[in-house]
Design a protein around this motif. Structure first.
Motif, PDB file in Angstrom:
ATOM      1  N   GLY A   1       0.804  -1.168  -0.040  1.00 38.78           N
ATOM      2  CA  GLY A   1      -0.057   0.105  -0.078  1.00 38.78           C
ATOM      3  C   GLY A   1       0.924   1.345  -0.048  1.00 38.78           C
ATOM      4  O   GLY A   1       2.133   1.314  -0.115  1.00 38.78           O
ATOM      5  N   THR A   2       0.132   2.497   0.009  1.00 35.67           N
ATOM      6  CA  THR A   2       0.946   3.789   0.089  1.00 35.67           C
ATOM      7  C   THR A   2       0.674   4.515   1.348  1.00 35.67           C
ATOM      8  O   THR A   2      -0.555   4.391   1.935  1.00 35.67           O
ATOM      9  N   SER A   3       1.398   5.535   1.828  1.00 34.77           N
ATOM     10  CA  SER A   3       1.139   6.073   2.794  1.00 34.77           C
ATOM     11  C   SER A   3       1.775   7.593   2.329  1.00 34.77           C
ATOM     12  O   SER A   3       2.086   7.785   1.528  1.00 34.77           O
ATOM     13  N   ARG A   4       1.595   8.511   3.429  1.00 28.72           N
ATOM     14  CA  ARG A   4       2.314  10.020   3.166  1.00 28.72           C
ATOM     15  C   ARG A   4       3.512  10.039   3.116  1.00 28.72           C
ATOM     16  O   ARG A   4       4.179  10.846   2.466  1.00 28.72           O
ATOM     17  N   ARG A   5       4.258   8.829   3.225  1.00 30.06           N
ATOM     18  CA  ARG A   5       5.809   9.051   3.103  1.00 30.06           C
ATOM     19  C   ARG A   5       5.992   9.073   1.732  1.00 30.06           C
ATOM     20  O   ARG A   5       7.112   9.248   1.371  1.00 30.06           O
ATOM     21  N   ASP A   6       5.018   8.308   0.821  1.00 30.90           N
ATOM     22  CA  ASP A   6       5.367   8.363  -0.691  1.00 30.90           C
ATOM     23  C   ASP A   6       5.322   9.521  -1.326  1.00 30.90           C
ATOM     24  O   ASP A   6       5.719   9.637  -2.417  1.00 30.90           O
ATOM     25  N   ASN A   7       4.714  10.679  -0.455  1.00 32.60           N
ATOM     26  CA  ASN A   7       4.410  11.914  -1.243  1.00 32.60           C
ATOM     27  C   ASN A   7       4.719  13.053  -0.048  1.00 32.60           C
ATOM     28  O   ASN A   7       4.156  14.235   0.060  1.00 32.60           O
ATOM     29  N   ARG A   8       5.757  12.642   0.744  1.00 33.38           N
ATOM     30  CA  ARG A   8       5.823  13.798   2.033  1.00 33.38           C
ATOM     31  C   ARG A   8       6.162  15.194   1.480  1.00 33.38           C
ATOM     32  O   ARG A   8       5.852  16.122   2.036  1.00 33.38           O
ATOM     33  N   ASN A   9       6.932  15.362   0.544  1.00 34.19           N
ATOM     34  CA  ASN A   9       7.504  16.581   0.183  1.00 34.19           C
ATOM     35  C   ASN A   9       6.312  17.491  -0.401  1.00 34.19           C
ATOM     36  O   ASN A   9       6.378  18.612  -0.174  1.00 34.19           O
ATOM     37  N   ALA A  10       5.333  16.582  -0.888  1.00 31.05           N
ATOM     38  CA  ALA A  10       4.234  17.435  -1.452  1.00 31.05           C
ATOM     39  C   ALA A  10       3.154  17.688  -0.544  1.00 31.05           C
ATOM     40  O   ALA A  10       2.189  18.516  -0.820  1.00 31.05           O
TER      41      ALA A  10
END
Length: 608
Positions: free
Chosen positions: A416-425
């Motif tokens: 799955g995905t979490s905010r870590r996958d798009n932390r900079n955004a």
């Protein structure tokens, strides 16, 4: 612009009933129109009732705003008129508690529906529109309102900002929608319903959502034929744009010459017939490059009437921000500084009652979610050679290796995905925040919008395609009273039928032939110049915000060093002091961070 007030009371309470009538007399004397009255609910508006929705006005409730019927044929590109709700449809809407409004209609509306059997009222906000709805208490009455200017007229107690909202907004920006901004106000979010009970005083009894974006991304909902997807996309955007054009006088287009606003220009040109639509382009006269050459190619190709208007950062005085009218949510400052006075004046000059934009294309057409195309493919399909080809195309676009793209896609499909996958955004720059706040942990497993509250992990392919639908709508212009003339901002790409269709089209089709927003380019290739279709970059004016901030340092220092955020230790005062020195510094703070904090500071001062 449309404004409304709805009063909810306990019909068994004589004082509440009398209070409703007293307020009604004040509204009638201020040139408001009664839209709907029962013993428990009175609805008033600055615009008279629309005869087209008389059926629902007389029986089960009222719809405030614009509401249109859905096309049965997805390839039907004709415009539609405002919906005439007959008796059978009104009964279906009542029986389904408003669900048929969401499934059979679209527009920009707030519906107030009665359930006589349970002595309750349901408020529903449509999924894509910007017309606001907020609830607050006035004694024992409950009041729904659209404009802060109007609710103040009723002498409600002064609203106060939530500290938790201020803290979260500094870290996550306007993506944060879990806490209401004000203690005393409950916003009704897009696609949400709120149930009001009229027994023992009007009060909020329950709430939920009638529309979720995830509904349109299931395997059964997908459109996987490129030909069908392209034809449906073109027809739906044409229909929605033409429908909106018919609601307003001389609609004006904000045209940059980019793909999205150019698509709206083509649709407006086709819908206008012999009458050439108005468009305008703003530009920085001090910049090396700007959007004018691209906009002129579009207007010449489509035969639009067009104006170019300069916006020089030298003339921007931030002190004018002290005159902004308070809103429930913080107002975006840079857009108002850049465009608001110009667009309001130009609209008045042309007699335009609406300002059309191409807002939403970058997200809805998949431009912001290209990196997730392989992950989404694996959600619906097993690994295949087509996936390898897609990963190679994404790798070229993102300048990463195909191996990296494939490994990320496989990891996301398994874990799955979490905010870590798009932390900079997601997490904003925090160079000016207090150290304790900068170190504050943030939930990285859930996106901070109630649509995704029950999701086990973040669905980034959906989140990245919703764009500004995730954020609070800004319907009224902050630089003028709500009662003043201002054009309605209309973004046809955020019309509900367009949003739902774009969600049904998987990312690998939006990324057609390995081109960002490739499907949208193919759908409108016959109506736009080839160089506009092939353009994949933006000619923005560099340094615009920097010039504004450098010329307004005394104002920034006064607001950020002595304001609410500094006093409540949201900001690190010493770091702000060093950053805002009038001499060159080594600060890494970006203009966007300063503008975001100034936006929040001015809002907090209104509600201090």
């Amino acid at each position: 612009m449309l404004r409304y007030l709805a009063l909810f009371a306990d019909p068994q309470s004589a004082p509440q009933y009398q209070a409703m009538h007293t307020i009604g007399k004040r509204l009638a004397n201020s040139q408001w129109y009664p839209l709907h009255r029962t013993n428990a609910v009175h609805v008033w508006s600055t615009e008279p009732a629309d005869p087209g929705i008389r059926g629902i006005l007389d029986r089960q409730g009222v719809v405030i705003g614009s509401i249109f019927p859905r096309h049965r044929d997805p390839l039907d590109a004709t415009a539609v008129d405002r919906l005439a709700i007959d008796g059978p449809m009104a009964r279906r809407i009542a029986i389904t508690h408003g669900a048929d409004l969401i499934s059979e209609c679209w527009g920009d509306y707030v519906a107030i529906l009665h359930d006589l059997a349970t002595s309750s009222t349901r408020i529903i906000k449509d999924p894509g529109g910007a017309l606001p709805c907020n609830l607050t208490s006035l004694g024992d009455l409950l009041v729904a309102f659209s404009s802060v200017d109007d609710i103040r007229m009723l002498d409600v107690p002064r609203f106060t900002a939530r500290q938790s909202f201020l803290t979260a907004r500094t870290l996550l920006g306007n993506a944060y929608m879990l806490d209401p901004p004000l203690h005393e106000v409950t916003p009704v979010l897009r696609g949400q319903w709120i149930e009001i009970c009229h027994r023992a005083g009007a009060r909020i009894a329950a709430r939920g959502f009638a529309w979720y974006p995830q509904t349109f991304t299931t395997r059964d909902a997908l459109i996987e034929s490129p030909t069908q997807a392209s034809k449906c996309l073109e027809a739906t955007i044409r229909s929605c744009t033409a429908t909106w054009m018919r609601q307003y006088t001389q609609p004006l287009l904000r045209l940059s010459g980019g793909l999205d606003s150019s698509i709206i220009a083509a649709c407006m040109s086709d819908a206008a017939g012999a009458e050439r639509p108005h468009s305008y382009t703003y530009y920085d006269p001090t910049a090396v490059r700007d959007e004018r050459p691209w906009a002129l190619r579009v207007t010449e190709h489509l035969h639009l009437r067009h104006q170019c208007r300069p916006m020089d950062p030298v003339h921007v005085d931030l002190r004018q921000l002290d005159q902004l009218h308070p809103q429930i949510d913080p107002s975006p400052l840079l857009s108002y500084l850049q465009r608001a006075p110009l667009e309001r004046a130009l609209s008045h000059e042309l007699g335009s009652t609406a300002l059309m934009t191409g807002l939403g294309g970058d997200s809805l057409f998949g431009g912001d979610a290209v990196a997730y195309a392989p992950s989404e493919w694996l959600r619906y399909h097993p690994p295949s050679l087509q996936l390898l080809s897609l990963a190679a195309q994404v790798a070229r676009f993102t300048q990463l290796s195909a191996w990296t793209i494939m490994m990320r896609a496989l990891r996301r499909s398994v874990f799955g995905t979490s905010r870590r996958d798009n932390r900079n955004a997601m997490r904003l720059p925090a160079t000016l925040l207090h150290p304790q706040l900068r170190l504050q942990p943030v939930d990285e497993d859930h996106y901070p919008h109630p649509w995704f509250a029950t999701e086990p992990r973040i669905r980034w392919p959906i989140v990245r395609r919703l764009g500004e639908l995730l954020f609070p709508p800004h319907y009224y212009w902050s630089d003028a009273p709500a009662a003043a003339f201002s054009p309605v901002i209309v973004s046809p790409l955020y019309s509900q039928p367009v949003v739902e269709l774009c969600l049904r089209i998987p990312m690998h089709l939006h990324f057609l032939n390995g081109v960002e927003r490739g499907l949208a380019r193919a759908a409108f290739a016959a109506r736009l110049p080839p160089d506009i279709i092939g353009r994949t970059w933006k000619d923005r004016a560099p340094g615009y915000a920097e010039q504004i901030l450098s010329r307004n340092l005394p104002y920034l220092r006064e607001r950020l060093l002595e304001g609410t955020l500094a006093r409540s230790q949201v900001l690190d005062r010493a770091v702000v002091e060093r950053t805002l020195q009038p001499v060159p510094s080594r600060s890494t703070t970006l203009p966007g961070e300063l503008l975001n904090l100034l936006e929040l500071e001015l809002w907090a001062q209104h509600w201090r």
